[in-house]
Design a protein around this motif. Structure first.
Motif, PDB file in Angstrom:
ATOM      1  N   LEU A 293       0.781  -1.125  -0.143  1.00 45.46           N
ATOM      2  CA  LEU A 293      -0.378   0.104  -0.068  1.00 45.46           C
ATOM      3  C   LEU A 293       0.880   1.568   0.482  1.00 45.46           C
ATOM      4  O   LEU A 293       1.917   1.441   0.992  1.00 45.46           O
ATOM      5  CB  LEU A 293      -0.708  -0.100   1.454  1.00 45.46           C
ATOM      6  CG  LEU A 293      -2.130   0.766   1.057  1.00 45.46           C
ATOM      7  CD1 LEU A 293      -2.830   0.430   0.128  1.00 45.46           C
ATOM      8  CD2 LEU A 293      -3.181   1.094   3.048  1.00 45.46           C
ATOM      9  N   HIS A 294       0.470   2.278  -0.905  1.00 43.44           N
ATOM     10  CA  HIS A 294       1.086   3.473  -0.864  1.00 43.44           C
ATOM     11  C   HIS A 294       2.431   3.382  -1.878  1.00 43.44           C
ATOM     12  O   HIS A 294       2.676   4.804  -1.618  1.00 43.44           O
ATOM     13  CB  HIS A 294       1.149   3.973   0.623  1.00 43.44           C
ATOM     14  CG  HIS A 294       0.705   4.083   1.276  1.00 43.44           C
ATOM     15  ND1 HIS A 294      -1.202   4.446   0.540  1.00 43.44           N
ATOM     16  CD2 HIS A 294      -0.183   4.227   2.705  1.00 43.44           C
ATOM     17  CE1 HIS A 294      -1.662   4.659   1.874  1.00 43.44           C
ATOM     18  NE2 HIS A 294      -1.210   4.226   3.213  1.00 43.44           N
ATOM     19  N   GLN A 295       2.492   2.287  -2.872  1.00 42.90           N
ATOM     20  CA  GLN A 295       4.152   2.259  -3.645  1.00 42.90           C
ATOM     21  C   GLN A 295       3.144   2.268  -4.644  1.00 42.90           C
ATOM     22  O   GLN A 295       2.191   1.497  -5.112  1.00 42.90           O
ATOM     23  CB  GLN A 295       4.723   0.849  -3.575  1.00 42.90           C
ATOM     24  CG  GLN A 295       5.775   0.864  -4.644  1.00 42.90           C
ATOM     25  CD  GLN A 295       6.406  -0.211  -3.990  1.00 42.90           C
ATOM     26  OE1 GLN A 295       6.449  -0.877  -4.358  1.00 42.90           O
ATOM     27  NE2 GLN A 295       8.167   0.632  -3.385  1.00 42.90           N
ATOM     28  N   PHE A 296       3.537   3.025  -6.192  1.00 43.48           N
ATOM     29  CA  PHE A 296       3.038   2.986  -7.008  1.00 43.48           C
ATOM     30  C   PHE A 296       4.023   2.704  -8.205  1.00 43.48           C
ATOM     31  O   PHE A 296       5.650   2.613  -7.447  1.00 43.48           O
ATOM     32  CB  PHE A 296       2.704   4.303  -7.050  1.00 43.48           C
ATOM     33  CG  PHE A 296       1.473   4.597  -6.103  1.00 43.48           C
ATOM     34  CD1 PHE A 296       0.357   4.845  -6.692  1.00 43.48           C
ATOM     35  CD2 PHE A 296       1.671   5.890  -5.197  1.00 43.48           C
ATOM     36  CE1 PHE A 296      -1.142   5.112  -5.904  1.00 43.48           C
ATOM     37  CE2 PHE A 296       1.232   6.022  -4.439  1.00 43.48           C
ATOM     38  CZ  PHE A 296      -0.268   6.116  -4.802  1.00 43.48           C
ATOM     39  N   SER A 297       4.144   2.817  -9.326  1.00 38.56           N
ATOM     40  CA  SER A 297       4.628   1.706 -10.389  1.00 38.56           C
ATOM     41  C   SER A 297       4.345   3.489 -11.623  1.00 38.56           C
ATOM     42  O   SER A 297       3.009   3.155 -11.480  1.00 38.56           O
ATOM     43  CB  SER A 297       4.566   1.012 -10.450  1.00 38.56           C
ATOM     44  OG  SER A 297       3.982   0.241 -11.346  1.00 38.56           O
ATOM     45  N   MET A 298       5.336   4.077 -12.908  1.00 37.55           N
ATOM     46  CA  MET A 298       5.213   4.244 -12.896  1.00 37.55           C
ATOM     47  C   MET A 298       5.841   3.609 -14.539  1.00 37.55           C
ATOM     48  O   MET A 298       7.366   4.024 -14.210  1.00 37.55           O
ATOM     49  CB  MET A 298       5.612   6.131 -12.549  1.00 37.55           C
ATOM     50  CG  MET A 298       5.359   7.308 -13.169  1.00 37.55           C
ATOM     51  SD  MET A 298       5.730   8.623 -12.982  1.00 37.55           S
ATOM     52  CE  MET A 298       7.357   9.166 -12.571  1.00 37.55           C
TER      53      MET A 298
END
Length: 414
Positions: A293-298
């Motif tokens: 949670l609260h980690q994104f990939s871009m």
């Protein structure tokens, strides 16, 4: 507690189930449905615009008229046949060696009006109106809605025993997903299922099918107003649902792609992100998938990045504020990219996680989109907590897979 009842399903004979069963109406566009639909496919009933050359707009009155004609024709030809008595049904779906077992039943429209059928998304009136017309003209729920409920040991045992027998239907669809279907005819078992739901299950949670649920409730209210002898037990008070124990369900990520960087260069955009995220280039093989949670990939400029949200940028005490769709919308889509309304802004699109992260990089590499974001999936607990609180999730938060196959059971309102 919720109200449920068995029903006499209208369904295809076993030997032609794979010819009749079809994806839900909203999974395929009209051109895809035209290419996929065989002679007996339910798509001729759920998307009858495909019967016209050229394909008509789906709101054309001729399309609605053809839907009614086709439903009647399928029954007269024996492609759809009604069971002799009200039953419950077990519907199992298998994807990636994981199987979920649902009970096919009729839920009561009053439970929706009274908040016992809990939603987590807003509905659009135009889509509700379209689904309402289909229910009204057919006097039937052609496609089920998808509900979750808190686990119940007695119901789990009944489903396990039923599904240990020979299925009425068993097939694998074009996506490689398995579908198995059993009919529960034993009156004692049927009574037990009814008692367990009406005595111990206090709520259903809409997983997929918010518009169909709202439309069914509106048709029920309409028929109630037209019937001076209304009792509340008429068939039109009920609508078809497939109900799964919440422990068996898994929500898949629902990701975002954006057309431009709101006038920023890639370097300026990366710098702007650093105010709220720890931004790192992903040095591993293939794509980077969020791990928590609260980690994104871009994906930007041919490279994958990890974005870790800095402390203090979200509210863990708020069931909406803690969602990663909220964090991304607030700190990136709105704050940096100027996207204020996810429902109406044409600069953003949404990609279900079933398509894989490769679909995100493909759309950016093609030049169609400039940047893509992958999110950590929402949990069932988050969904039920939000629904219980009466709050609404942001748009395009949850993606459930596999989708329910249409045509395995149909519920007539009279």
């Amino acid at each position: 507690m919720v109200r449920v009842k068995p029903f006499a399903a209208v369904r295809p004979p076993r030997e032609i189930v794979t010819e009749v069963a079809a994806p839900p109406y909203d999974v395929l566009n009209s051109e895809e449905a035209f290419r996929q639909a065989g002679e007996k496919s339910l798509l001729h009933i759920t998307k009858p615009e495909i019967d016209f050359d050229p394909i008509l707009p789906d709101h054309d009155q001729r399309v609605y008229d053809r839907a009614v004609k086709n439903f009647a024709d399928w029954q007269s030809r024996g492609w759809l046949v009604q069971d002799a008595k009200p039953c419950y049904y077990v519907y199992a779906q298998t994807m990636d060696v994981r199987t979920q077992y649902g009970l096919v039943l009729c839920a009561h429209t009053d439970d929706y009006a009274e908040g016992k059928i809990k939603k987590h998304e807003l509905t659009r009136k135009d889509k509700e109106d379209d689904r309402m017309i289909h229910v009204r003209i057919q006097n039937a729920n052609i496609e089920p809605v998808f509900f979750a409920y808190k686990d119940n040991a007695v119901l789990n045992e009944i489903v396990a025993k039923a599904s240990a027998g020979e299925p009425e239907y068993s097939f694998v669809d074009e996506n490689g997903f398995g579908h198995d279907f059993w009919v529960i005819t034993d009156d004692e078992v049927i009574d037990t299922i009814t008692r367990e739901f009406t005595g111990k299950v206090d709520a259903f949670y809409v997983a997929d099918g918010h518009h169909r649920t709202a439309a069914a409730a509106r048709v029920g209210a309409e028929k109630r107003a037209q019937n001076p002898d209304h009792t509340g037990n008429e068939e039109y008070n009920y609508f078809m649902a497939v109900c799964f124990p919440e422990s068996q369900l898994k929500i898949i990520d629902y990701n975002r792609v954006v057309k431009d960087l709101n006038g920023l260069s890639e370097e300026e955009f990366l710098k702007a992100l650093e105010a709220d995220f720890e931004v790192k280039v992903y040095e591993g093989e293939g794509e980077f998938r969020p791990e928590r949670l609260h980690q994104f990939s871009m994906y930007l400029g041919g490279r994958w990045y990890s974005l870790d949200t800095r402390d203090g940028r979200y509210d863990d005490a708020d069931p909406i504020g803690v969602l990663d769709v909220t964090v991304l919308s607030s700190l990136v889509l709105d704050k940096i990219l100027g996207i204020k309304d996810l429902r109406t802004d044409k600069r953003i699109d949404f990609v279900g996680g079933i398509r894989g992260l490769g679909e995100l990089s493909r759309r950016v590499d093609s030049g169609e989109m400039k940047v893509a974001f992958a999110l950590y999936p929402v949990s069932m607990k988050q969904l039920t907590d939000i629904a219980d609180s009466g709050k609404i999730m942001p748009p395009k938060t949850t993606w459930f897979e596999p989708k329910l196959r249409s045509g395995l059971a149909i519920h007539k309102l009279a």
